[in-house]
Enzyme design. Sequence first.
Site, PDB file in Angstrom:
ATOM      1  N   ASP A 276       7.893   4.004  -1.374  1.00 20.94           N
ATOM      2  CA  ASP A 276       7.420   3.664  -0.367  1.00 20.94           C
ATOM      3  C   ASP A 276       6.175   2.863  -0.454  1.00 20.94           C
ATOM      4  O   ASP A 276       5.157   3.535  -0.310  1.00 20.94           O
ATOM      5  CB  ASP A 276       7.313   4.677   0.741  1.00 20.94           C
ATOM      6  CG  ASP A 276       6.937   4.289   2.144  1.00 20.94           C
ATOM      7  OD1 ASP A 276       6.930   3.183   2.367  1.00 20.94           O
ATOM      8  OD2 ASP A 276       6.532   5.331   2.973  1.00 20.94           O
TER       9      ASP A 276
ATOM     10  N   GLU B 296       0.094  -1.277   5.743  1.00 19.67           N
ATOM     11  CA  GLU B 296       1.198  -0.881   6.557  1.00 19.67           C
ATOM     12  C   GLU B 296       1.147   0.489   6.803  1.00 19.67           C
ATOM     13  O   GLU B 296       1.194   1.227   8.159  1.00 19.67           O
ATOM     14  CB  GLU B 296       2.556  -1.223   6.002  1.00 19.67           C
ATOM     15  CG  GLU B 296       3.625  -0.924   7.033  1.00 19.67           C
ATOM     16  CD  GLU B 296       4.387   0.435   7.020  1.00 19.67           C
ATOM     17  OE1 GLU B 296       5.095   0.612   7.771  1.00 19.67           O
ATOM     18  OE2 GLU B 296       3.936   1.200   6.167  1.00 19.67           O
TER      19      GLU B 296
ATOM     20  N   ASP C 116       0.855  -1.273   0.032  1.00 19.19           N
ATOM     21  CA  ASP C 116      -0.213  -0.059   0.058  1.00 19.19           C
ATOM     22  C   ASP C 116       0.918   1.213  -0.094  1.00 19.19           C
ATOM     23  O   ASP C 116       2.053   1.258   0.205  1.00 19.19           O
ATOM     24  CB  ASP C 116      -1.027  -0.063   1.213  1.00 19.19           C
ATOM     25  CG  ASP C 116      -0.240  -0.084   2.490  1.00 19.19           C
ATOM     26  OD1 ASP C 116       0.866  -0.680   2.839  1.00 19.19           O
ATOM     27  OD2 ASP C 116      -0.715   0.873   3.547  1.00 19.19           O
TER      28      ASP C 116
HETATM   29 ZN   LIG Z   1       6.947   2.031   4.023  1.00 17.69          ZN
END
Ligand SMILES: [Zn+2]
Length: 410
Positions: free
Chosen positions: A142, A176, A81
């Site tokens: 990320d 997360e 995610d």
């Molecule tokens: Zn991360």
Amino acid sequence: MPYNVLDRLLNYVVIDTQSDPASSAQPSTEKQKDLARILVEELLVLGLEDAHMDEHGNVYATLPANTQKNVPVICFCSHMDTAPDFTGTNVKPNVVRNYQGGDIRLPGDSSRIIRISEHPDLADQIGHDIVTTDGTTLLGADDKAGIAEIMTAIATLVTNPDISHGVIKILFTTDEEIGRGADKVDLQKLGADFGYTMDGGRIGEIDDETFSADGVTIDITGVAQHPGTSKGVMENAIKIASDIVARLPGDLAPETTEGREGFIHPVGVSASMDAAHLEFIIRDFVDEGLAEKETLLRSIAEEVMTGYPGSTMRFTVSEQYRNMKQVLDRHPEIMDNLLEAVRRVGLEPVTSSIRGGTDGSRLSFMGLPCPNIYTGGHSYHSPLEWISVQDMQKSVDTIVELVKVWEERA
Ligand SMILES: [Zn+2]
């Protein structure tokens, strides 16, 4: 292999996988499974026959050992995610080839500029290929960089069978960014001894510490009375709550602390004349520091309450998560082997402490000790996010060296 680490990153970032804290489902957004399906397919093509997605969107796969030695089973973990902080819809990645210094102007929004004055790490990137967005979305390196790096490392191991390694487990998680990444992970099924999350930043930096975290709630019952006839009787819970907040020490706040300092942080107040509810988060790197701050907060509240003899208070501490170093220190080989791998790829390891929690800290306490390795990403959760291909390759090389070190030392 058909893909390198850049191809993979570019493939993954265009798939919108933003998680949603307002949803109570897991995954919080069904679209995270779009990426999960692609990853399963790719793992199957690489020959990882057990690759699959579970009902929560988590992806599991195994690369079997090719050594006779009894090597601990190592897991590499990243999250699929992207953060809710900034949109991840319609990501248009922009690759600046052979960067020659200076500010990077993002093509889709002229007000978005990655300035060297604000991003001094750009100085280390001369000659590198830098991936950004067009400025209208976040990039989602990320943690799609982590996924691309793990996939590329696995492809490297598959195509180079002369590299000896033990059993390698892959775990890609959902949600997360909203703090639920570890919630539905089945560690029994995963069957790994130790893990590494690929979810860090600057190359060379590894995280072996997180905050230890508690929540505190203070519930106050005041003395309610008609305001026209309340002289000497009313004890207004709004004023009691305000008194407590006003007496919090200024030097133990998020806005006044850094590094390894902890804090007491009010995160919610609801109050009326007759009752008040205060919520705090308490953070420190050591448990004694947490306990001291809780004792301090309790004594502040009790002190305030002495001025309101008819009112009562309930003070409740609840554990949130703990510094993963407590677990990692029981298995020093996890960090020792990682430090060796980092040096073998020509980097000087820097260990740092995360002022927050990670999936790794949750997994560590669930039974999978799990420090965090750099992906090479910068300025996460923002439209100025950037990462270089050469740094991503360093992360790939680190994974490959790390599995070699585990095998050599078994
Ligand atoms: Zn991360």
